[in-house]
Write an enzyme that holds these catalytic residues in place. Structure first.
Site, PDB file in Angstrom:
ATOM      1  N   ASP A 146      13.091  77.795   7.423  1.00 45.96           N
ATOM      2  CA  ASP A 146      12.114  76.887   8.055  1.00 45.96           C
ATOM      3  C   ASP A 146      12.378  75.418   7.741  1.00 45.96           C
ATOM      4  O   ASP A 146      11.772  74.544   8.363  1.00 45.96           O
ATOM      5  CB  ASP A 146      10.724  77.190   7.486  1.00 45.96           C
ATOM      6  CG  ASP A 146       9.971  78.220   8.294  1.00 45.96           C
ATOM      7  OD1 ASP A 146      10.239  78.343   9.494  1.00 45.96           O
ATOM      8  OD2 ASP A 146       9.095  78.883   7.707  1.00 45.96           O
ATOM      9  N   LYS A 148       9.618  86.616  16.682  1.00 47.52           N
ATOM     10  CA  LYS A 148      10.808  86.191  15.938  1.00 47.52           C
ATOM     11  C   LYS A 148      11.708  87.390  15.670  1.00 47.52           C
ATOM     12  O   LYS A 148      12.928  87.307  15.752  1.00 47.52           O
ATOM     13  CB  LYS A 148      10.392  85.529  14.611  1.00 47.52           C
ATOM     14  CG  LYS A 148       9.740  84.157  14.800  1.00 47.52           C
ATOM     15  CD  LYS A 148       9.106  83.626  13.506  1.00 47.52           C
ATOM     16  CE  LYS A 148       8.313  82.348  13.771  1.00 47.52           C
ATOM     17  NZ  LYS A 148       7.650  81.797  12.575  1.00 47.52           N
ATOM     18  N   GLN A 174       5.410  83.349   6.777  1.00 46.74           N
ATOM     19  CA  GLN A 174       4.634  82.818   7.905  1.00 46.74           C
ATOM     20  C   GLN A 174       3.398  82.073   7.394  1.00 46.74           C
ATOM     21  O   GLN A 174       2.669  82.571   6.532  1.00 46.74           O
ATOM     22  CB  GLN A 174       4.236  83.964   8.850  1.00 46.74           C
ATOM     23  CG  GLN A 174       3.526  83.528  10.120  1.00 46.74           C
ATOM     24  CD  GLN A 174       4.415  82.730  11.072  1.00 46.74           C
ATOM     25  OE1 GLN A 174       5.634  82.889  11.096  1.00 46.74           O
ATOM     26  NE2 GLN A 174       3.803  81.838  11.847  1.00 46.74           N
TER      27      GLN A 174
HETATM   28  N1  GUN Z   1       3.258  78.633  11.189  1.00 42.92           N
HETATM   29  C1  GUN Z   1       3.231  77.712  12.163  1.00 42.92           C
HETATM   30  N2  GUN Z   1       4.425  77.097  12.267  1.00 42.92           N
HETATM   31  C2  GUN Z   1       5.219  77.645  11.335  1.00 42.92           C
HETATM   32  C3  GUN Z   1       6.567  77.437  10.953  1.00 42.92           C
HETATM   33  O1  GUN Z   1       7.296  76.610  11.491  1.00 42.92           O
HETATM   34  N3  GUN Z   1       7.015  78.225   9.944  1.00 42.92           N
HETATM   35  C4  GUN Z   1       6.234  79.138   9.319  1.00 42.92           C
HETATM   36  N4  GUN Z   1       6.764  79.833   8.319  1.00 42.92           N
HETATM   37  N5  GUN Z   1       4.991  79.352   9.653  1.00 42.92           N
HETATM   38  C5  GUN Z   1       4.489  78.609  10.651  1.00 42.92           C
END
Ligand code: GUN
Length: 287
Positions: free
Chosen positions: A120, A53, A97
């Site tokens: 998110d 990311k 995360q």
């Molecule tokens: N872990 C797995 N998928 C996601 C997501 O879409 N956002 C976040 N913050 N963590 C994740």
């Protein structure tokens, strides 16, 4: 006949070009888009996702702000970090995360993220707006799946979509999104899960199957109606190898299918960047 591939790398690169152009427009007005990432603990896949990311941010001209805390960090320290990200004007949006290491209250942490900075779309308020058919920030994987299919001229209107899995990040919000009264959506949605009786028969009745379980190979060719669109959105690992929810033989019967690598993953990351630039635009205002 082999199914046509839904190429997430290709469509994601188009979304990223659009994001880069919007980030450049903001830059010309003196605003550098800032995206924060918070990683707690040493889960290998989570660390790699966050790394990717941040690399994506650099590619499109978004500044990334990152904090890595040890798994055993006191909850209060994490709370204070979240509050500092909320207050930092350089960080227009950010994510924590998931999953958090055991011992941390994921719901509490997610709810402390300022809703306007929730890149998110997983804050209870943003999920609530989606449930009320007035979406604000869309969760990245559901939005990425809709965008991927749209790029291939595949809409959901009037179709039967079967979603496998009811998790927070994909299945649950995806089901809400697909049923919205909007052109391109308007699907009839069935959510199936580990407790569903005769799951195979329900999947077989779908025009579009989206699997978000993390159970490798759970969707097999015998469960897919010939010509159906089949999307593998769940992830699991065998060592470092990424596994798909879709068995290899699905591509022998489906009309369209996502590849094991380069399908939904790049779309999720591209939609994250799109949410990040939108958050910055919302602060910068029109002009
Ligand atoms: N872990 C797995 N998928 C996601 C997501 O879409 N956002 C976040 N913050 N963590 C994740």
């Amino acid at each position: 006949m082999a199914a046509e591939l839904l190429d997430g790398n290709l469509v994601a690169s188009q979304v990223k070009q659009q994001v880069q152009a919007r980030a450049e427009r903001l830059k010309a007005r003196g605003v550098t888009v800032g995206l924060g990432t918070i990683l707690v603990g040493d889960d290998g896949p989570s660390a790699r996702y966050v790394e990717m990311k941040r690399a994506d941010c650099a590619e499109v001209g978004i500044e990334s702000f990152h904090t890595h805390l040890p798994a055993g960090v006191a909850e209060q320290e994490l709370v204070e970090l979240v509050e500092s990200y909320n207050a930092d004007p350089r960080i227009h949006s950010y994510l924590v995360q998931l999953p958090l290491p055991s011992g941390h209250d994921e719901d509490r942490i997610l709810s402390l993220v300022k809703p306007e900075k929730d890149v998110d779309g997983l804050h209870p308020m943003n999920l609530g707006y989606l449930a009320m058919s007035r979406p604000r920030v869309l969760p990245c994987t559901p939005a990425g799946i809709v965008e991927l299919l749209k790029a291939y001229g595949i809409g959901f209107d009037g179709k039967h979509a079967v979603v496998l899995g009811r998790g927070l990040t994909i299945g649950r919000p995806l089901a809400l999104l697909l049923a919205l009264n909007q052109p391109g959506l308007n699907a009839a949605v069935t959510v199936v899960h580990s407790r569903t009786r005769d799951l195979a028969a329900l999947v077989r009745s779908a025009d579009i199957v989206i699997s978000a379980t993390g159970a490798p190979g759970i969707v097999t060719a015998s469960m897919v109606t010939p010509g159906a669109v089949v999307v593998g959105a769940g992830t699991s690992f065998e060592g470092r190898k990424l596994l798909s929810d879709l068995a290899d033989d699905v591509s022998e019967v489906a009309g369209w299918v996502t590849p094991r690598i380069g399908g939904v993953g790049p779309m999720t990351r591209a939609m994250l960047l799109l949410n990040a630039v939108k958050a910055a635009e919302a602060v910068a205002g029109g002009g």
